[in-house]
Scaffold this motif. Sequence first.
Motif, PDB file in Angstrom:
ATOM      1  N   MET A   1       0.845  -1.193   0.000  1.00  0.00           N
ATOM      2  CA  MET A   1       0.000   0.000   0.000  1.00  0.00           C
ATOM      3  C   MET A   1       0.885   1.250   0.000  1.00  0.00           C
ATOM      4  SD  MET A   1      -2.857   1.433  -0.223  1.00  0.00           S
ATOM      5  CE  MET A   1      -3.842  -0.079  -0.165  1.00  0.00           C
ATOM      6  N   ARG A   2       0.521   2.213  -0.814  1.00  0.00           N
ATOM      7  CA  ARG A   2       1.322   3.434  -0.940  1.00  0.00           C
ATOM      8  C   ARG A   2       0.739   4.591  -0.120  1.00  0.00           C
ATOM      9  NH1 ARG A   2       2.588   3.937  -7.466  1.00  0.00           N
ATOM     10  NH2 ARG A   2       3.930   2.084  -7.626  1.00  0.00           N
ATOM     11  N   VAL A   3       1.640   5.352   0.473  1.00  0.00           N
ATOM     12  CA  VAL A   3       1.300   6.620   1.108  1.00  0.00           C
ATOM     13  C   VAL A   3       2.285   7.650   0.567  1.00  0.00           C
ATOM     14  CG1 VAL A   3       1.147   7.937   3.250  1.00  0.00           C
ATOM     15  CG2 VAL A   3       0.458   5.526   3.216  1.00  0.00           C
ATOM     16  N   SER A   4       1.755   8.756   0.076  1.00  0.00           N
ATOM     17  CA  SER A   4       2.632   9.797  -0.468  1.00  0.00           C
ATOM     18  C   SER A   4       2.780  10.945   0.520  1.00  0.00           C
ATOM     19  CB  SER A   4       2.090  10.328  -1.793  1.00  0.00           C
ATOM     20  OG  SER A   4       0.842  10.970  -1.616  1.00  0.00           O
ATOM     21  N   ILE A   5       3.969  11.513   0.542  1.00  0.00           N
ATOM     22  CA  ILE A   5       4.267  12.704   1.348  1.00  0.00           C
ATOM     23  C   ILE A   5       4.827  13.752   0.403  1.00  0.00           C
ATOM     24  CG2 ILE A   5       5.538  13.655   3.294  1.00  0.00           C
ATOM     25  CD1 ILE A   5       5.976  10.770   4.292  1.00  0.00           C
ATOM     26  N   VAL A   6       4.164  14.892   0.330  1.00  0.00           N
ATOM     27  CA  VAL A   6       4.598  15.981  -0.543  1.00  0.00           C
ATOM     28  C   VAL A   6       4.701  17.260   0.280  1.00  0.00           C
ATOM     29  CG1 VAL A   6       3.968  17.413  -2.540  1.00  0.00           C
ATOM     30  CG2 VAL A   6       3.570  14.945  -2.595  1.00  0.00           C
TER      31      VAL A   6
ATOM     32  N   GLY B   1      -1.607  18.639   6.312  1.00  0.00           N
ATOM     33  CA  GLY B   1      -0.506  18.746   7.253  1.00  0.00           C
ATOM     34  C   GLY B   1       0.359  19.959   6.961  1.00  0.00           C
ATOM     35  N   VAL B   2      -0.194  20.936   6.271  1.00  0.00           N
ATOM     36  CA  VAL B   2       0.571  22.159   5.986  1.00  0.00           C
ATOM     37  C   VAL B   2       0.856  22.884   7.296  1.00  0.00           C
ATOM     38  CG1 VAL B   2       0.604  24.333   4.710  1.00  0.00           C
ATOM     39  CG2 VAL B   2      -0.487  22.313   3.704  1.00  0.00           C
ATOM     40  N   VAL B   3      -0.183  23.072   8.072  1.00  0.00           N
ATOM     41  CA  VAL B   3      -0.039  23.533   9.455  1.00  0.00           C
ATOM     42  C   VAL B   3      -0.813  22.551  10.324  1.00  0.00           C
ATOM     43  CG1 VAL B   3      -0.476  25.367  11.137  1.00  0.00           C
ATOM     44  CG2 VAL B   3       0.192  25.956   8.797  1.00  0.00           C
ATOM     45  N   GLY B   4      -0.119  21.878  11.217  1.00  0.00           N
ATOM     46  CA  GLY B   4      -0.760  20.916  12.098  1.00  0.00           C
ATOM     47  C   GLY B   4      -1.012  21.502  13.470  1.00  0.00           C
ATOM     48  N   MET B   5      -1.418  20.653  14.400  1.00  0.00           N
ATOM     49  CA  MET B   5      -1.632  21.093  15.785  1.00  0.00           C
ATOM     50  C   MET B   5      -0.927  20.141  16.735  1.00  0.00           C
ATOM     51  SD  MET B   5      -5.133  21.717  18.003  1.00  0.00           S
ATOM     52  CE  MET B   5      -5.480  23.342  17.314  1.00  0.00           C
ATOM     53  N   GLU B   6      -0.139  20.713  17.645  1.00  0.00           N
ATOM     54  CA  GLU B   6       0.525  19.923  18.673  1.00  0.00           C
ATOM     55  C   GLU B   6      -0.021  20.289  20.049  1.00  0.00           C
ATOM     56  OE1 GLU B   6       4.701  20.808  18.697  1.00  0.00           O
ATOM     57  OE2 GLU B   6       4.423  22.935  19.161  1.00  0.00           O
ATOM     58  N   GLY B   7       0.354  19.533  21.066  1.00  0.00           N
ATOM     59  CA  GLY B   7      -0.092  19.827  22.423  1.00  0.00           C
ATOM     60  C   GLY B   7      -1.503  19.342  22.676  1.00  0.00           C
ATOM     61  N   GLU B   8      -2.348  20.263  23.149  1.00  0.00           N
ATOM     62  CA  GLU B   8      -3.689  19.885  23.603  1.00  0.00           C
ATOM     63  C   GLU B   8      -4.696  19.845  22.460  1.00  0.00           C
ATOM     64  OE1 GLU B   8      -3.506  18.671  26.407  1.00  0.00           O
ATOM     65  OE2 GLU B   8      -1.613  19.593  26.997  1.00  0.00           O
TER      66      GLU B   8
ATOM     67  N   ASN C   1       4.177  21.520   7.079  1.00  0.00           N
ATOM     68  CA  ASN C   1       4.531  21.697   5.662  1.00  0.00           C
ATOM     69  C   ASN C   1       4.430  20.442   4.801  1.00  0.00           C
ATOM     70  OD1 ASN C   1       6.960  23.799   7.093  1.00  0.00           O
ATOM     71  ND2 ASN C   1       5.211  24.563   5.929  1.00  0.00           N
ATOM     72  N   VAL C   2       3.414  19.610   5.060  1.00  0.00           N
ATOM     73  CA  VAL C   2       3.246  18.407   4.248  1.00  0.00           C
ATOM     74  C   VAL C   2       1.770  18.174   3.911  1.00  0.00           C
ATOM     75  CG1 VAL C   2       5.318  17.180   5.020  1.00  0.00           C
ATOM     76  CG2 VAL C   2       3.168  16.945   6.320  1.00  0.00           C
TER      77      VAL C   2
END
Length: 380
Positions: free
Chosen positions: A1-6, A205-212, A223-224
């Motif tokens: 199975m393929r997953v692409s990351i750009v 995933g260009v801008v994600g969220m971390e923490g809570e 940036n993905v």
Amino acid sequence: MRVSIVKCENYEHQKVKSAIIKSLELIGGIEEIVKPGNTVLLKVNVIIGFPPERAATTHPSIVGAMTEIVKEAGGIPWVGDSSGAYGYTAKSLELSGIKKACEEYGGKLINFESTGVYSMNIDGQILKTANIAKSAIDCDVLVSMPKMKTHQLTKYTGAVKNFYGVIPGSGKAAIHRQAPTEERLSQAVVDIYSALKPQLAVMDGVVGMEGEGATNGTPVASNVILSSKDCVALDAVASEIMGFPHKDILTTRFTNERGLGIGELDKIEVMGEKINDVRLDFKKSRYLYYKLPAFMGKFMFKSAENISKVAISEKDCKRCGICLESCPASAITLEPRPLIDQEKCIKCYCCHELCRNGAVKLKTSFLGRQLLKSMKYSQP
């Protein structure tokens, strides 16, 4: 199975569209998935209508670009979700910018709360029946469009958990009552997933969220954009990028064990960027139970969840009532002052996730703070 990351540096429309097209080409192209005349449901993540810069919802640029791509492939794009709080979906779609993006690029906006459900029989670990939005069943192609985020209870939320939103109305609260722990909620999410047939996932995933996370964390430039025909495989890769061992994500583990997708990294072909080249160590939630060794959580701390708890700030509370209406345990009162009954609270953190005013605070005890320090977790 393929997953692409750009890689994708920002939300400028043409850059986003080009990155999504490239990510889709790396897994075989949109034409393999969407045929002329197909209705294509883009299941976005709207939660409760935070603005795009909060990084809690699928960004409207991602929605607009994917809507355009589906149309260019000859498909008929539908864009839909239900809010985490009953009755707030229409407003949430508007406040998040998703409604505007959908209309601008020619999609059909679908509010799961007002378009009906099918009562589905499920041979699940937790759920035996579920009321699922009709469009998620009726569409020809079902696409998960999650945001890359941490989550207080399930550690990570992605392409599989995004389908929790196909349960409109009060259904989510009812499931939380049945499944208040990480393990049980993860099993319930997988039960829902087992009733669906998603053909594609495209992650913002260009801008994600971390923490809570999933709403009260901190935006982080990741940036993905990720794409896969397998939501489970995409989650395995995305969680690794965020700094989680993919086997620690229970929704990934359970879907893999049930044969609903490929959740083992050594069986996934990663296309485009390499995981190690884009890996970021997202700050994790302060919710402690899943950080503790199993023996400590079960024996040394018989109620380990109480080391971290939620409380309402009377100063910040606007008395909007969203937390009160959404609490599956009926643990919240607002009069004479906002209060969470800790004896009733099941630690699902719905109130914390759905509060648009930041009034619901995550509190950590002295013991909890010492444990966090020993785990080298830097508190905000």
